[in-house]
Design a protein around this motif. Structure first.
Motif, PDB file in Angstrom:
ATOM      1  N   LYS A  18      -1.488   0.558   6.646  1.00  0.00           N
ATOM      2  CA  LYS A  18      -0.899   0.213   5.529  1.00  0.00           C
ATOM      3  C   LYS A  18      -1.041   1.186   4.528  1.00  0.00           C
ATOM      4  O   LYS A  18      -2.166   1.700   4.317  1.00  0.00           O
ATOM      5  CB  LYS A  18      -1.512  -1.032   5.018  1.00  0.00           C
ATOM      6  N   LEU A  19       0.021   1.786   3.878  1.00  0.00           N
ATOM      7  CA  LEU A  19       0.170   2.944   3.111  1.00  0.00           C
ATOM      8  C   LEU A  19      -0.481   2.266   1.585  1.00  0.00           C
ATOM      9  O   LEU A  19       0.450   1.308   0.903  1.00  0.00           O
ATOM     10  CB  LEU A  19       1.365   3.502   3.031  1.00  0.00           C
ATOM     11  N   GLY A  20      -1.357   2.689   0.985  1.00  0.00           N
ATOM     12  CA  GLY A  20      -1.733   2.325  -0.505  1.00  0.00           C
ATOM     13  C   GLY A  20      -0.922   3.215  -1.319  1.00  0.00           C
ATOM     14  O   GLY A  20      -0.553   4.270  -1.101  1.00  0.00           O
ATOM     15  N   GLY A  21      -1.043   2.957  -2.575  1.00  0.00           N
ATOM     16  CA  GLY A  21      -0.382   3.898  -3.569  1.00  0.00           C
ATOM     17  C   GLY A  21      -1.010   5.101  -3.745  1.00  0.00           C
ATOM     18  O   GLY A  21      -1.946   5.553  -2.766  1.00  0.00           O
ATOM     19  N   LYS A  22      -0.721   6.023  -4.604  1.00  0.00           N
ATOM     20  CA  LYS A  22      -1.127   7.240  -4.836  1.00  0.00           C
ATOM     21  C   LYS A  22      -2.459   7.120  -5.234  1.00  0.00           C
ATOM     22  O   LYS A  22      -3.095   6.533  -6.107  1.00  0.00           O
ATOM     23  CB  LYS A  22      -0.385   7.643  -6.260  1.00  0.00           C
ATOM     24  N   GLY A  23      -3.325   7.939  -4.348  1.00  0.00           N
ATOM     25  CA  GLY A  23      -4.764   7.776  -4.411  1.00  0.00           C
ATOM     26  C   GLY A  23      -5.581   6.839  -3.730  1.00  0.00           C
ATOM     27  O   GLY A  23      -6.642   6.808  -3.839  1.00  0.00           O
ATOM     28  N   GLN A  24      -4.721   5.921  -3.274  1.00  0.00           N
ATOM     29  CA  GLN A  24      -5.567   4.970  -2.387  1.00  0.00           C
ATOM     30  C   GLN A  24      -5.513   5.298  -0.749  1.00  0.00           C
ATOM     31  O   GLN A  24      -4.697   5.753  -0.441  1.00  0.00           O
ATOM     32  CB  GLN A  24      -4.735   3.417  -2.600  1.00  0.00           C
ATOM     33  N   ASP A  25      -6.460   4.778  -0.337  1.00  0.00           N
ATOM     34  CA  ASP A  25      -6.619   4.747   1.023  1.00  0.00           C
ATOM     35  C   ASP A  25      -5.843   4.102   1.962  1.00  0.00           C
ATOM     36  O   ASP A  25      -5.040   3.089   1.538  1.00  0.00           O
ATOM     37  CB  ASP A  25      -8.032   4.448   1.804  1.00  0.00           C
ATOM     38  N   HIS A  26      -5.522   4.692   3.235  1.00  0.00           N
ATOM     39  CA  HIS A  26      -4.300   3.889   4.036  1.00  0.00           C
ATOM     40  C   HIS A  26      -5.489   3.154   4.995  1.00  0.00           C
ATOM     41  O   HIS A  26      -6.653   3.534   5.257  1.00  0.00           O
ATOM     42  CB  HIS A  26      -3.903   5.074   5.073  1.00  0.00           C
ATOM     43  N   VAL A  27      -5.114   1.840   5.047  1.00  0.00           N
ATOM     44  CA  VAL A  27      -5.824   1.077   6.126  1.00  0.00           C
ATOM     45  C   VAL A  27      -5.163   0.761   7.402  1.00  0.00           C
ATOM     46  O   VAL A  27      -4.138   0.351   7.600  1.00  0.00           O
ATOM     47  CB  VAL A  27      -5.817  -0.721   5.195  1.00  0.00           C
ATOM     48  N   PRO A  28      -5.883   1.247   8.363  1.00  0.00           N
ATOM     49  CA  PRO A  28      -5.588   0.830   9.682  1.00  0.00           C
ATOM     50  C   PRO A  28      -5.376  -0.446  10.021  1.00  0.00           C
ATOM     51  O   PRO A  28      -6.266  -1.341   9.866  1.00  0.00           O
ATOM     52  CB  PRO A  28      -6.730   1.560  10.599  1.00  0.00           C
ATOM     53  N   GLY A  29      -4.220  -0.704  10.893  1.00  0.00           N
ATOM     54  CA  GLY A  29      -3.983  -2.222  11.440  1.00  0.00           C
ATOM     55  C   GLY A  29      -3.008  -1.969  12.333  1.00  0.00           C
ATOM     56  O   GLY A  29      -2.899  -1.060  13.159  1.00  0.00           O
ATOM     57  N   ILE A  30      -2.528  -3.316  12.584  1.00  0.00           N
ATOM     58  CA  ILE A  30      -1.461  -3.580  13.790  1.00  0.00           C
ATOM     59  C   ILE A  30      -0.111  -4.341  13.124  1.00  0.00           C
ATOM     60  O   ILE A  30      -0.527  -5.263  12.444  1.00  0.00           O
ATOM     61  CB  ILE A  30      -1.900  -4.425  14.824  1.00  0.00           C
ATOM     62  N   LEU A  31       0.743  -3.629  13.350  1.00  0.00           N
ATOM     63  CA  LEU A  31       2.294  -4.443  12.782  1.00  0.00           C
ATOM     64  C   LEU A  31       2.668  -5.225  14.298  1.00  0.00           C
ATOM     65  O   LEU A  31       2.785  -4.536  15.214  1.00  0.00           O
ATOM     66  CB  LEU A  31       3.095  -3.047  12.499  1.00  0.00           C
ATOM     67  N   THR A  32       2.902  -6.426  13.829  1.00  0.00           N
ATOM     68  CA  THR A  32       3.629  -7.207  14.868  1.00  0.00           C
ATOM     69  C   THR A  32       5.072  -7.785  14.577  1.00  0.00           C
ATOM     70  O   THR A  32       5.016  -8.126  13.288  1.00  0.00           O
ATOM     71  CB  THR A  32       2.698  -8.423  15.405  1.00  0.00           C
ATOM     72  N   ILE A  33       5.894  -7.619  15.353  1.00  0.00           N
ATOM     73  CA  ILE A  33       7.310  -8.284  14.885  1.00  0.00           C
ATOM     74  C   ILE A  33       7.582  -9.334  16.017  1.00  0.00           C
ATOM     75  O   ILE A  33       7.448  -9.013  16.914  1.00  0.00           O
ATOM     76  CB  ILE A  33       8.305  -7.349  15.036  1.00  0.00           C
ATOM     77  N   SER A  34       7.747 -10.626  15.349  1.00  0.00           N
ATOM     78  CA  SER A  34       7.979 -11.648  16.251  1.00  0.00           C
ATOM     79  C   SER A  34       9.457 -12.100  15.891  1.00  0.00           C
ATOM     80  O   SER A  34      10.067 -11.239  15.194  1.00  0.00           O
ATOM     81  CB  SER A  34       7.258 -12.849  16.007  1.00  0.00           C
ATOM     82  N   ASP A  35       9.972 -13.347  16.682  1.00  0.00           N
ATOM     83  CA  ASP A  35      11.091 -13.402  16.252  1.00  0.00           C
ATOM     84  C   ASP A  35      11.538 -14.152  14.941  1.00  0.00           C
ATOM     85  O   ASP A  35      12.460 -14.603  14.645  1.00  0.00           O
ATOM     86  CB  ASP A  35      11.676 -14.450  17.171  1.00  0.00           C
ATOM     87  N   ILE A  36      10.423 -14.516  14.050  1.00  0.00           N
ATOM     88  CA  ILE A  36      10.583 -14.967  12.849  1.00  0.00           C
ATOM     89  C   ILE A  36      10.045 -14.017  11.717  1.00  0.00           C
ATOM     90  O   ILE A  36      10.436 -14.259  10.470  1.00  0.00           O
ATOM     91  CB  ILE A  36       9.784 -16.346  12.700  1.00  0.00           C
TER      92      ILE A  36
END
Length: 128
Positions: A18-36
């Motif tokens: 997840k990208l933070g704003g300018k000067g903020q850290d990026h947070v590692p994670g998982i993106l899941t796309i479901s049918d909804i």
């Protein structure tokens, strides 16, 4: 509003920061796309909250040419900025979102054939 459903089918899952704003850290994670919905969850519980956007609410996607970044914007204006391990990962997510967006009308609405049949069965409705 809860965006959970035990009946949702997972269509794709990819590691994404997840990208933070300018000067903020990026947070590692998982993106899941479901049918909804599109759902991003952090790798570490409690790092930040999860982010969800219903597929019917996805208004547009923005990408950065030559970089593995994607921004998903909802009709409400809410945006989810993501960084992937590769452009190929980003492109796979982008293609699935485009397919799902073009897959039909939002649930709960009538398709053109259904609408036509309803109007033919009750001519008074067409006047409304």
């Amino acid at each position: 509003m809860a965006l959970t459903s035990s009946a949702a089918s997972i269509l794709l899952s990819k590691p994404a920061n997840k990208l933070g704003g300018k000067g903020q850290d990026h947070v590692p994670g998982i993106l899941t796309i479901s049918d909804i919905k599109v759902l991003w969850k952090p790798e570490t519980a409690g790092a930040v909250g999860e982010e969800a956007i219903l597929l019917n609410d996805v208004q547009r996607q923005q990408q950065v040419k030559g970089k593995p970044f994607l921004r998903i914007v909802a009709t409400s204006g809410k945006a989810l900025g993501l960084g992937f391990h590769s452009e190929e990962d980003r492109d796979e997510v982008l293609e699935l979102l485009k397919q799902r967006k073009g897959a039909g009308e939002p649930s709960g609405s009538l398709g053109s054939a259904e609408r036509r049949a309803l109007f033919e069965a009750n001519k008074d409705l067409e006047a409304l």
